[in-house]
Design an enzyme around this catalytic site. Structure first.
Site, mmCIF file in Angstrom:
data_model
loop_
_atom_site.group_PDB
_atom_site.id
_atom_site.type_symbol
_atom_site.label_atom_id
_atom_site.label_comp_id
_atom_site.label_asym_id
_atom_site.label_seq_id
_atom_site.Cartn_x
_atom_site.Cartn_y
_atom_site.Cartn_z
ATOM 1 N N SER A 145 -29.604 -18.963 -6.810
ATOM 2 C CA SER A 145 -29.979 -20.037 -7.739
ATOM 3 C C SER A 145 -31.001 -21.013 -7.182
ATOM 4 C CB SER A 145 -28.731 -20.800 -8.176
ATOM 5 O OG SER A 145 -28.119 -21.429 -7.066
ATOM 6 N N GLU A 203 -24.340 -13.656 -5.279
ATOM 7 C CA GLU A 203 -25.151 -13.735 -6.494
ATOM 8 C C GLU A 203 -26.139 -12.591 -6.462
ATOM 9 O OE1 GLU A 203 -26.799 -17.797 -6.703
ATOM 10 O OE2 GLU A 203 -24.804 -18.500 -6.139
ATOM 11 N N HIS A 214 -23.176 -20.183 -5.020
ATOM 12 C CA HIS A 214 -23.056 -21.427 -5.790
ATOM 13 C C HIS A 214 -21.780 -22.198 -5.429
ATOM 14 C CE1 HIS A 214 -22.611 -23.809 -9.570
ATOM 15 N NE2 HIS A 214 -23.929 -23.760 -9.561
ATOM 16 N N ASN A 241 -33.344 -23.847 -16.609
ATOM 17 C CA ASN A 241 -32.878 -22.466 -16.451
ATOM 18 C C ASN A 241 -32.934 -21.710 -17.784
ATOM 19 O OD1 ASN A 241 -32.155 -22.997 -13.727
ATOM 20 N ND2 ASN A 241 -30.260 -23.938 -14.436
ATOM 21 N N LYS A 278 -27.847 -20.227 -19.328
ATOM 22 C CA LYS A 278 -29.169 -20.153 -18.707
ATOM 23 C C LYS A 278 -30.091 -19.353 -19.643
ATOM 24 C CE LYS A 278 -27.420 -21.820 -14.506
ATOM 25 N NZ LYS A 278 -26.329 -21.663 -13.561
ATOM 26 N N HIS A 332 -28.366 -16.047 -12.865
ATOM 27 C CA HIS A 332 -29.821 -16.173 -13.015
ATOM 28 C C HIS A 332 -30.506 -14.834 -13.286
ATOM 29 C CE1 HIS A 332 -29.885 -20.427 -11.955
ATOM 30 N NE2 HIS A 332 -28.847 -20.116 -11.202
ATOM 31 N N ASP A 350 -22.196 -12.576 -9.194
ATOM 32 C CA ASP A 350 -22.562 -13.651 -10.115
ATOM 33 C C ASP A 350 -24.014 -13.440 -10.560
ATOM 34 O OD1 ASP A 350 -23.129 -15.996 -11.445
ATOM 35 O OD2 ASP A 350 -22.346 -17.331 -9.886
HETATM 36 C C1 LIG Z 1 -25.225 -22.477 -13.034
HETATM 37 C C2 LIG Z 1 -24.446 -21.579 -12.160
HETATM 38 C C3 LIG Z 1 -23.067 -21.471 -12.283
HETATM 39 C C4 LIG Z 1 -22.269 -22.391 -13.149
HETATM 40 O O1 LIG Z 1 -22.431 -22.150 -14.485
HETATM 41 P P1 LIG Z 1 -22.227 -23.320 -15.554
HETATM 42 O O2 LIG Z 1 -22.066 -22.618 -16.825
HETATM 43 O O3 LIG Z 1 -23.455 -24.172 -15.475
HETATM 44 O O4 LIG Z 1 -20.992 -24.077 -15.134
HETATM 45 C C5 LIG Z 1 -22.434 -20.499 -11.533
HETATM 46 N N1 LIG Z 1 -23.098 -19.719 -10.670
HETATM 47 C C6 LIG Z 1 -24.429 -19.840 -10.484
HETATM 48 C C7 LIG Z 1 -25.123 -18.957 -9.523
HETATM 49 C C8 LIG Z 1 -25.142 -20.771 -11.215
HETATM 50 O O5 LIG Z 1 -26.450 -20.919 -11.020
#
Ligand SMILES: *Cc1c(COP(=O)(O)O)cnc(C)c1O
Length: 394
Positions: free
Chosen positions: A188, A184, A134, A48, A247, A216, A213
């Site tokens: 993801s 999101e 997620h 990522n 990421k 990405h 969220d």
């Molecule tokens: C990776 C991810 C998370 C979690 O983040 P981390 O910092 O890896 O704990 C939360 N939401 C989404 C959509 C993700 O892809």
């Protein structure tokens, strides 16, 4: 065998017989387009690290500089004595990046979701999730005690049905329950986008709140990588902007951006923030450098390179997978379906020098197993040609 060991063995056998057993694979090189695994050099389509910042000299130097000035550890939680200058600076930079009044960082995206939903909701509230959010949001929603409803992925009619149901609870004479929608912006595991403008219109119409969220999308989408909400011009109408620093931004941790009152409430109520040691100075320093880089001219150049590779990858996968749709993100799944078959394909690819993970339940639904390909700004056109050839040989 003790009953405990017997229990563990039985549980593991159940996982294995479903084709779902997972093992850690050790990587013996820095994160990058090429990684070393078991003495083999692999072309990496799994990360990522979309802008190629995880091992960028600017981030490494910033981490080292913080260690030299502020040491290795942070010593305590932020509310005790662990709130360092570098954390405040990171939060100022994040708020500036996202155009909000304030920001708060957590040690991971996972703990961000857990702390935030727990701080905002209780059992008299309603939380409404897109089917594909997620796992951290699902866990956080359950832990909050709020009434949980799920709408079909990106289906606004289904969301509206649930919002009307929530409205009806008001008309029955009860105090209006708070309804919080969580989605999101870039999903993801599928790499598709939420219809943000329509979604915001709908939630405003029903007086609901939205948590978005951008794990990405941050660093990747929108002007200067500020995210999809900015790109769609709805950021001001999103109550809670969430994302990760691990990421595209190349470091680690999670954040919430929003109003000053939101951040003050989280500082007072988010248990994963209050009862957890502050992130170490090195990681906060690297995250600041990641944001600076993402917003710089080099960031623009890296995004341009990234989007070129996104088009190459979409072209390769779409020619194989009739179910696949044109990708609007660096994430492109090749849906295989069967869990065991997905793992076999990933093994075959690895034997040919390509690393792309098989993603299985519970990361995706049962029977939805896939190879998940991601590209980075550091991939070259030749890397994508190699991927195409290797897939042709399978
Ligand atoms: C990776 C991810 C998370 C979690 O983040 P981390 O910092 O890896 O704990 C939360 N939401 C989404 C959509 C993700 O892809």
């Amino acid at each position: 065998m003790s009953s405990f060991e017997y229990h563990l063995k039985e549980a593991l056998e159940n996982i294995s017989s479903a084709g779902l057993f997972r093992q850690l694979r050790q990587i013996d090189s820095p994160q990058g387009v090429h990684i070393a695994v078991d003495g083999q050099r692999l072309l990496n389509f799994s990360s990522n690290d979309y802008l190629g910042l995880a091992n960028h000299p600017a981030l490494c130097e910033a981490a080292v500089r913080e260690v030299a000035m502020f040491g290795a550890g942070s010593g305590a939680s932020r509310l005790i004595s662990g709130s360092l200058h570098v954390h405040a600076e990171l939060e100022e930079r994040l708020a500036e990046f996202k155009g909000t009044q304030a920001a708060l960082t957590f040690s991971s995206g996972y703990s961000t979701a857990i702390g935030t939903l727990g701080a905002l909701l209780s059992k008299n509230d309603i939380i409404i999730l897109d089917k594909l959010v997620h796992a951290c949001v699902v866990d956080a929603a359950r832990l909050s005690g709020a009434t949980l409803r799920i709408y079909r992925h990106n289906d606004l009619n289904d969301l509206e049905r649930i919002l009307k149901w929530a409205d009806d609870r008001t008309q029955a004479g009860r105090a209006r329950p708070k309804a919080l929608i969580v989605t999101e912006s870039v999903f993801s595991m599928d790499g598709d986008l939420a219809p943000l403008q329509e979604l915001v219109r709908l939630k405003n119409h029903h007086g609901a709140w939205l948590m978005l969220d951008e794990a990405h999308a941050t660093g990747v989408s929108g002007r200067k990588g500020a995210g999809l909400a900015r790109q769609c011009d709805v950021a001001e109408q999103v109550e809670i902007q969430m994302g990760t620093l691990g990421k595209a931004l190349g470091a680690a941790g999670g954040y919430i951006c929003g109003s000053r009152s939101l951040i003050d409430l989280l500082i007072n109520r988010a248990r994963s923030f209050i009862f957890s040691t502050a992130p170490v100075p090195a990681v906060a320093g690297a995250a600041i450098a990641g944001i600076t880089l993402a917003r710089s001219a080099e960031g623009d150049a890296r995004r341009e390179q990234l989007w070129n590779r996104v088009r190459d990858l979409a072209d390769i996968i779409n020619s194989r997978d009739a179910l696949s749709t044109i990708s609007h993100s660096p994430i492109q799944p090749w849906i295989v379906g069967d869990e065991t078959r997905a793992v076999e394909l990933a093994d075959e690819l690895r034997a040919k020098g390509i690393y792309a993970p098989a993603i299985r339940y519970p990361s995706v639904g049962r029977g939805q197993a896939r190879l998940r390909f991601t590209v980075s700004a550091d991939h070259t056109e030749a890397d994508l040609v190699q991927l195409r050839k290797t897939l042709d040989e399978l």
